[in-house]
Scaffold this motif. Structure first.
Motif, PDB file in Angstrom:
ATOM      1  N   ARG A 171      62.251  24.751  65.360  1.00  0.00           N
ATOM      2  CA  ARG A 171      63.062  25.432  66.360  1.00  0.00           C
ATOM      3  C   ARG A 171      63.420  24.511  67.527  1.00  0.00           C
ATOM      4  NH1 ARG A 171      64.094  30.706  67.515  1.00  0.00           N
ATOM      5  NH2 ARG A 171      62.726  31.338  65.825  1.00  0.00           N
ATOM      6  N   ASN A 172      62.480  23.626  67.919  1.00  0.00           N
ATOM      7  CA  ASN A 172      62.795  22.776  69.070  1.00  0.00           C
ATOM      8  C   ASN A 172      63.898  21.777  68.766  1.00  0.00           C
ATOM      9  OD1 ASN A 172      61.437  21.018  67.445  1.00  0.00           O
ATOM     10  ND2 ASN A 172      59.834  20.499  68.909  1.00  0.00           N
ATOM     11  N   LEU A 173      64.180  21.523  67.481  1.00  0.00           N
ATOM     12  CA  LEU A 173      65.311  20.666  67.138  1.00  0.00           C
ATOM     13  C   LEU A 173      66.620  21.325  67.539  1.00  0.00           C
ATOM     14  CD1 LEU A 173      66.464  18.141  65.807  1.00  0.00           C
ATOM     15  CD2 LEU A 173      66.374  19.349  63.599  1.00  0.00           C
ATOM     16  N   ASP A 174      66.711  22.665  67.375  1.00  0.00           N
ATOM     17  CA  ASP A 174      67.908  23.378  67.805  1.00  0.00           C
ATOM     18  C   ASP A 174      68.136  23.176  69.295  1.00  0.00           C
ATOM     19  OD1 ASP A 174      68.566  24.428  65.332  1.00  0.00           O
ATOM     20  OD2 ASP A 174      67.229  26.142  65.583  1.00  0.00           O
ATOM     21  N   ALA A 226      83.853  22.125  46.341  1.00  0.00           N
ATOM     22  CA  ALA A 226      83.598  21.737  47.725  1.00  0.00           C
ATOM     23  C   ALA A 226      82.119  21.946  48.024  1.00  0.00           C
ATOM     24  CB  ALA A 226      84.452  22.552  48.688  1.00  0.00           C
ATOM     25  N   GLN A 227      81.489  20.932  48.593  1.00  0.00           N
ATOM     26  CA  GLN A 227      80.064  21.017  48.904  1.00  0.00           C
ATOM     27  C   GLN A 227      79.858  21.203  50.406  1.00  0.00           C
ATOM     28  OE1 GLN A 227      76.925  17.694  48.855  1.00  0.00           O
ATOM     29  NE2 GLN A 227      76.493  18.786  46.939  1.00  0.00           N
ATOM     30  N   PHE A 228      78.977  22.139  50.743  1.00  0.00           N
ATOM     31  CA  PHE A 228      78.577  22.423  52.117  1.00  0.00           C
ATOM     32  C   PHE A 228      77.109  22.039  52.259  1.00  0.00           C
ATOM     33  CE2 PHE A 228      82.148  25.006  51.138  1.00  0.00           C
ATOM     34  CZ  PHE A 228      82.819  25.290  52.323  1.00  0.00           C
ATOM     35  N   ASP A 229      76.822  21.151  53.210  1.00  0.00           N
ATOM     36  CA  ASP A 229      75.457  20.658  53.322  1.00  0.00           C
ATOM     37  C   ASP A 229      75.118  20.418  54.793  1.00  0.00           C
ATOM     38  OD1 ASP A 229      72.958  19.703  52.725  1.00  0.00           O
ATOM     39  OD2 ASP A 229      73.637  17.731  52.045  1.00  0.00           O
ATOM     40  N   ASP A 230      74.112  21.118  55.286  1.00  0.00           N
ATOM     41  CA  ASP A 230      73.614  20.904  56.643  1.00  0.00           C
ATOM     42  C   ASP A 230      72.109  21.146  56.640  1.00  0.00           C
ATOM     43  OD1 ASP A 230      73.078  20.669  59.301  1.00  0.00           O
ATOM     44  OD2 ASP A 230      74.779  21.862  59.977  1.00  0.00           O
ATOM     45  N   PRO A 231      71.322  20.104  56.333  1.00  0.00           N
ATOM     46  CA  PRO A 231      69.865  20.272  56.192  1.00  0.00           C
ATOM     47  C   PRO A 231      69.149  20.621  57.486  1.00  0.00           C
ATOM     48  CG  PRO A 231      70.482  17.943  56.078  1.00  0.00           C
ATOM     49  CD  PRO A 231      71.755  18.724  56.041  1.00  0.00           C
ATOM     50  N   ARG A 232      69.833  20.569  58.627  1.00  0.00           N
ATOM     51  CA  ARG A 232      69.204  20.975  59.884  1.00  0.00           C
ATOM     52  C   ARG A 232      68.928  22.473  59.899  1.00  0.00           C
ATOM     53  NH1 ARG A 232      73.870  18.953  63.719  1.00  0.00           N
ATOM     54  NH2 ARG A 232      74.966  20.073  62.047  1.00  0.00           N
ATOM     55  N   TYR A 233      69.714  23.250  59.134  1.00  0.00           N
ATOM     56  CA  TYR A 233      69.617  24.706  59.200  1.00  0.00           C
ATOM     57  C   TYR A 233      69.409  25.371  57.844  1.00  0.00           C
ATOM     58  CZ  TYR A 233      71.787  23.664  63.692  1.00  0.00           C
ATOM     59  OH  TYR A 233      72.065  23.139  64.930  1.00  0.00           O
TER      60      TYR A 233
END
Length: 223
Positions: free
Chosen positions: A8-11, A201-208
């Motif tokens: 959470r602190n990364l957000d 189409a690829q969607f990739d966001d490993p932060r979330y």
């Protein structure tokens, strides 16, 4: 293997960091040597700025006819997908040492520019907004969308979409999960990535999100 959830602190860190560097990063990512179809040209840049962002805008012309100040220019076959720049005050400021003129203003929404139309047309596909960071491929466009949760003041539901720019149909949609993205940075979500014939189409966001999502379509189109 599933990716671990981002702490959470990364957000919170992202929110502070991105707010501080948004002006610099936005102007860089949004304007890197756009690929223009035949007939389109761009003027020298004018820097629009507010407290939130500072897009570098150009006057777009088709065969010499002006179509307005624009930024974040992405090719969609023979057409363009972009944001429009609007002035908040009419007076230009004196150029600085880089020679670029500056004016108070901002960029908004996403527009489709076609050679046969006199004005850019706002893209009104389901869920698209200024934070969608769309990527066109031919007449198709992949983008992020969100839906606010009535039960949460912070978290929202996020979705991956593919739409048709010409028919305005939704061709594919997938739920990605819930996340809290507290930022004013319009490129916070990474742009979707297309394959060579516009069928995936690829969607990739490993932060979330634990895993990337690939949306697949049947028939190819010319990129």
């Amino acid at each position: 293997m599933r990716r671990p959830n981002a702490p959470r602190n990364l957000d919170r860190f992202n929110h502070v960091l991105l707010s501080a560097v948004a002006v610099m990063a936005l102007s860089g990512q949004a304007n890197d040597s756009p690929d223009l179809p035949e007939g389109f040209t761009l003027s020298d840049p004018v820097w629009f700025f507010t407290d939130v962002e500072s897009p570098r805008c150009h006057l777009l012309r088709f065969n010499g006819r002006p179509l307005g100040q624009v930024t974040t220019i992405r090719r969609a076959g023979d057409n363009l997908v972009l944001r429009r720049c609007e002035r908040l005050e009419g007076n230009l400021l004196a150029p600085k040492s880089d020679g670029i003129r500056r004016v108070q203003g901002w960029a908004r929404a996403w527009f489709l520019v076609q050679p046969g139309r006199r004005e850019p047309m706002q893209i009104e596909l389901e869920g698209i907004d200024v934070f969608s960071n769309p990527q066109p491929c031919g007449n198709r466009i992949a983008y992020w969308a969100k839906e606010d949760l009535a039960s949460s003041a912070t978290h929202s539901k996020y979705f991956a979409y593919i739409g048709d720019l010409l028919t305005r149909e939704i061709l594919a949609r997938r739920y990605m999960g819930q996340a809290w993205m507290a930022t004013d940075y319009v490129f916070h979500k990474p742009s979707p990535q297309w394959n060579h014939d516009c069928t995936e189409a690829q969607f990739d966001d490993p932060r979330y999100f634990n895993e990337p999502a690939t949306l697949r379509l049947g028939s190819p189109v010319a990129p």
